[in-house]
Design a protein around this motif. Structure first.
Motif, PDB file in Angstrom:
ATOM      1  N   VAL A  51      16.936  34.870 -21.222  1.00 24.66           N
ATOM      2  CA  VAL A  51      16.823  36.145 -21.543  1.00 24.66           C
ATOM      3  C   VAL A  51      18.095  37.048 -21.472  1.00 24.66           C
ATOM      4  N   ILE A  52      18.626  36.566 -20.138  1.00 22.26           N
ATOM      5  CA  ILE A  52      19.892  37.293 -19.624  1.00 22.26           C
ATOM      6  C   ILE A  52      21.177  37.101 -20.615  1.00 22.26           C
ATOM      7  N   GLN A  53      21.181  35.815 -21.031  1.00 14.08           N
ATOM      8  CA  GLN A  53      22.091  35.229 -22.265  1.00 14.08           C
ATOM      9  C   GLN A  53      22.011  36.199 -23.407  1.00 14.08           C
ATOM     10  N   ALA A  54      20.747  36.281 -23.909  1.00 10.27           N
ATOM     11  CA  ALA A  54      20.276  36.825 -25.099  1.00 10.27           C
ATOM     12  C   ALA A  54      20.505  38.302 -25.102  1.00 10.27           C
ATOM     13  N   ILE A  55      20.450  38.981 -24.018  1.00  2.73           N
ATOM     14  CA  ILE A  55      20.988  40.377 -23.728  1.00  2.73           C
ATOM     15  C   ILE A  55      22.569  40.283 -23.897  1.00  2.73           C
ATOM     16  N   LYS A  56      23.308  39.561 -23.429  1.00  5.36           N
ATOM     17  CA  LYS A  56      24.545  39.576 -23.380  1.00  5.36           C
ATOM     18  C   LYS A  56      25.236  39.488 -24.881  1.00  5.36           C
ATOM     19  N   LYS A  57      24.592  38.796 -25.721  1.00  7.74           N
ATOM     20  CA  LYS A  57      24.852  38.519 -27.286  1.00  7.74           C
ATOM     21  C   LYS A  57      24.991  39.995 -27.802  1.00  7.74           C
ATOM     22  N   HIS A  58      24.154  40.834 -27.335  1.00  5.17           N
ATOM     23  CA  HIS A  58      24.129  42.059 -27.866  1.00  5.17           C
ATOM     24  C   HIS A  58      25.100  43.144 -27.068  1.00  5.17           C
ATOM     25  N   LYS A  59      26.015  42.381 -26.317  1.00  7.47           N
ATOM     26  CA  LYS A  59      27.086  43.268 -25.846  1.00  7.47           C
ATOM     27  C   LYS A  59      26.597  44.727 -25.089  1.00  7.47           C
ATOM     28  N   LEU A  60      25.521  44.491 -24.329  1.00 12.30           N
ATOM     29  CA  LEU A  60      24.979  45.928 -23.501  1.00 12.30           C
ATOM     30  C   LEU A  60      26.012  46.099 -22.403  1.00 12.30           C
ATOM     31  N   PRO A  61      26.477  47.170 -21.886  1.00 11.89           N
ATOM     32  CA  PRO A  61      27.014  47.254 -20.682  1.00 11.89           C
ATOM     33  C   PRO A  61      26.092  46.565 -19.455  1.00 11.89           C
ATOM     34  N   LYS A  62      27.084  46.159 -18.642  1.00 12.52           N
ATOM     35  CA  LYS A  62      26.103  45.430 -17.480  1.00 12.52           C
ATOM     36  C   LYS A  62      25.556  46.488 -16.478  1.00 12.52           C
ATOM     37  N   GLU A  63      26.080  47.623 -16.464  1.00 13.95           N
ATOM     38  CA  GLU A  63      25.252  48.373 -15.498  1.00 13.95           C
ATOM     39  C   GLU A  63      23.908  49.201 -16.173  1.00 13.95           C
ATOM     40  N   ASN A  64      24.024  48.774 -17.551  1.00 13.89           N
ATOM     41  CA  ASN A  64      22.785  49.084 -18.228  1.00 13.89           C
ATOM     42  C   ASN A  64      21.577  47.869 -18.204  1.00 13.89           C
ATOM     43  N   VAL A  65      21.762  47.022 -17.498  1.00 19.72           N
ATOM     44  CA  VAL A  65      20.809  45.964 -17.333  1.00 19.72           C
ATOM     45  C   VAL A  65      20.504  45.635 -16.040  1.00 19.72           C
ATOM     46  N   GLN A  66      19.348  45.723 -15.378  1.00 21.90           N
ATOM     47  CA  GLN A  66      19.128  45.494 -14.086  1.00 21.90           C
ATOM     48  C   GLN A  66      17.703  44.712 -13.797  1.00 21.90           C
ATOM     49  N   THR A  67      17.712  43.600 -12.731  1.00 22.63           N
ATOM     50  CA  THR A  67      16.701  42.757 -12.517  1.00 22.63           C
ATOM     51  C   THR A  67      15.700  43.890 -11.663  1.00 22.63           C
ATOM     52  N   GLN A  68      14.456  44.177 -11.915  1.00 15.25           N
ATOM     53  CA  GLN A  68      13.870  45.260 -11.132  1.00 15.25           C
ATOM     54  C   GLN A  68      12.856  44.580 -10.302  1.00 15.25           C
ATOM     55  N   ARG A  69      12.064  43.435 -10.594  1.00 16.04           N
ATOM     56  CA  ARG A  69      11.398  42.842  -9.508  1.00 16.04           C
ATOM     57  C   ARG A  69      11.188  41.309  -9.602  1.00 16.04           C
ATOM     58  N   ILE A  70      11.251  40.606  -8.728  1.00 16.61           N
ATOM     59  CA  ILE A  70      11.065  39.114  -8.448  1.00 16.61           C
ATOM     60  C   ILE A  70       9.823  39.039  -7.658  1.00 16.61           C
ATOM     61  N   SER A  71       8.924  38.070  -8.124  1.00 21.90           N
ATOM     62  CA  SER A  71       7.748  37.742  -7.223  1.00 21.90           C
ATOM     63  C   SER A  71       7.088  36.162  -7.606  1.00 21.90           C
ATOM     64  N   LEU A  72       6.743  35.823  -6.701  1.00 25.63           N
ATOM     65  CA  LEU A  72       6.184  34.397  -6.716  1.00 25.63           C
ATOM     66  C   LEU A  72       4.653  34.423  -5.645  1.00 25.63           C
ATOM     67  N   ASN A  73       3.678  34.344  -6.300  1.00 31.33           N
ATOM     68  CA  ASN A  73       2.550  34.697  -5.568  1.00 31.33           C
ATOM     69  C   ASN A  73       1.513  33.405  -5.854  1.00 31.33           C
ATOM     70  N   PRO A  74       0.862  33.054  -4.659  1.00 32.73           N
ATOM     71  CA  PRO A  74      -0.226  31.986  -4.969  1.00 32.73           C
ATOM     72  C   PRO A  74      -1.529  32.697  -5.463  1.00 32.73           C
ATOM     73  N   VAL A  75      -2.403  31.949  -6.383  1.00 31.59           N
ATOM     74  CA  VAL A  75      -3.633  32.552  -6.979  1.00 31.59           C
ATOM     75  C   VAL A  75      -4.675  31.388  -6.647  1.00 31.59           C
ATOM     76  N   TYR A  76      -5.623  31.957  -5.910  1.00 29.88           N
ATOM     77  CA  TYR A  76      -7.031  30.950  -5.414  1.00 29.88           C
ATOM     78  C   TYR A  76      -7.898  30.713  -6.496  1.00 29.88           C
ATOM     79  N   ASP A  77      -8.235  29.794  -6.954  1.00 31.20           N
ATOM     80  CA  ASP A  77      -9.236  29.523  -7.937  1.00 31.20           C
ATOM     81  C   ASP A  77     -10.449  29.026  -7.113  1.00 31.20           C
ATOM     82  N   TYR A  78     -11.532  30.064  -6.879  1.00 29.10           N
ATOM     83  CA  TYR A  78     -12.581  29.573  -6.152  1.00 29.10           C
ATOM     84  C   TYR A  78     -13.439  28.534  -6.730  1.00 29.10           C
ATOM     85  N   GLU A  79     -13.516  28.736  -8.173  1.00 27.58           N
ATOM     86  CA  GLU A  79     -14.407  27.628  -8.627  1.00 27.58           C
ATOM     87  C   GLU A  79     -13.727  25.957  -8.567  1.00 27.58           C
TER      88      GLU A  79
END
Length: 232
Positions: free
Chosen positions: A72-100
């Motif tokens: 995704v980041i490489q795709a954004i770079k191809k559009h030559k957008l300024p670096k300061e206009n692209v920012q990673t906002q949130r990163i998460s890794l969460n467990p999800v329990y399946d009760y069944e």
């Protein structure tokens, strides 16, 4: 002697009371509100997109998510957008329990915010992002690069409307509207959301005409005030 002193004290108290009473006399005034609104064609958009990945092993889910985000980041770079206009906002890794099934799975998410200053690039950018692997568009917010200028104009219009209201009310009373006693800004910050359509993004070949999936329209920049004017 004591009688004269007592009389003088009473006289001073009486004068002080009269002065205080005069100072506390209500000031004739009128309270009105005003609204100013400026219609603006937006020239920017804040785009929030995410990559969501699910799986049974945390390490594999994280790795797959990172690989997709890299594309995704490489795709954004191809559009030559300024670096300061692209920012990673949130990163998460969460467990999800399946009760069944009585076991855990994992969900990894990375969100990227893109400030797009040329709306003509919108469709091409979104197609590139979807091809690269984004699977959620969280938000698209219209903006104007001249927002402060438009806010100033809206505030002036709001004050003019408040003054006109006051003039209309007192015109039948033979009075005039004087100076403003108080001014309260009641404006709420709000960026309207666009109406947009996310179509199937299969490119179908390089000779396919560019699609238009975003109705830009207008945004309203609004200011609200409450004003108290002296009545003359």
């Amino acid at each position: 002697m004591k009688s004269m002193t007592h009389t003088a004290a009473l006289l001073i108290a009486f004068v002080t009371f009269n002065v205080s009473a005069q100072e506390q006399k209500p000031i004739p005034q009128i309270n009105v509100s005003g609204e100013g609104k400026v219609k603006v064609v937006p020239d920017q958009a804040m785009i929030s997109v995410s990559v969501d990945t699910k799986g049974n092993k945390a390490a594999d889910v994280k790795k797959q998510n990172d690989e997709t985000v890299e594309r995704v980041i490489q795709a954004i770079k191809k559009h030559k957008l300024p670096k300061e206009n692209v920012q990673t906002q949130r990163i998460s890794l969460n467990p999800v329990y399946d009760y069944e099934k009585k076991k855990y799975s994992y969900n990894a998410t990375q969100t990227i915010e893109i400030l797009l200053k040329d709306l003509n690039q919108y469709d091409a950018l979104m197609e590139s992002l979807v091809d690269a692997g984004i699977n959620r568009i969280s938000n698209v917010e219209f903006r104007s690069s001249k927002i402060e200028q438009h806010k100033s104009e809206a505030r002036k219009q709001a004050m003019l409307e408040a003054k006109k209201k006051a003039d209309d009310y007192v015109s039948v009373l033979g009075q005039k509207v004087g100076k403003a006693l108080t001014i309260s800004d009641n404006t709420q910050v709000y960026y309207p959301q666009p109406m947009y359509e996310m179509k199937a993004m299969a490119m179908g070949g390089s000779d396919v005409a560019p699609r238009e999936t975003l109705a830009v329209g207008e945004i309203s920049v609004t200011a609200n005030v409450s004003v108290s004017f002296i009545l003359e």
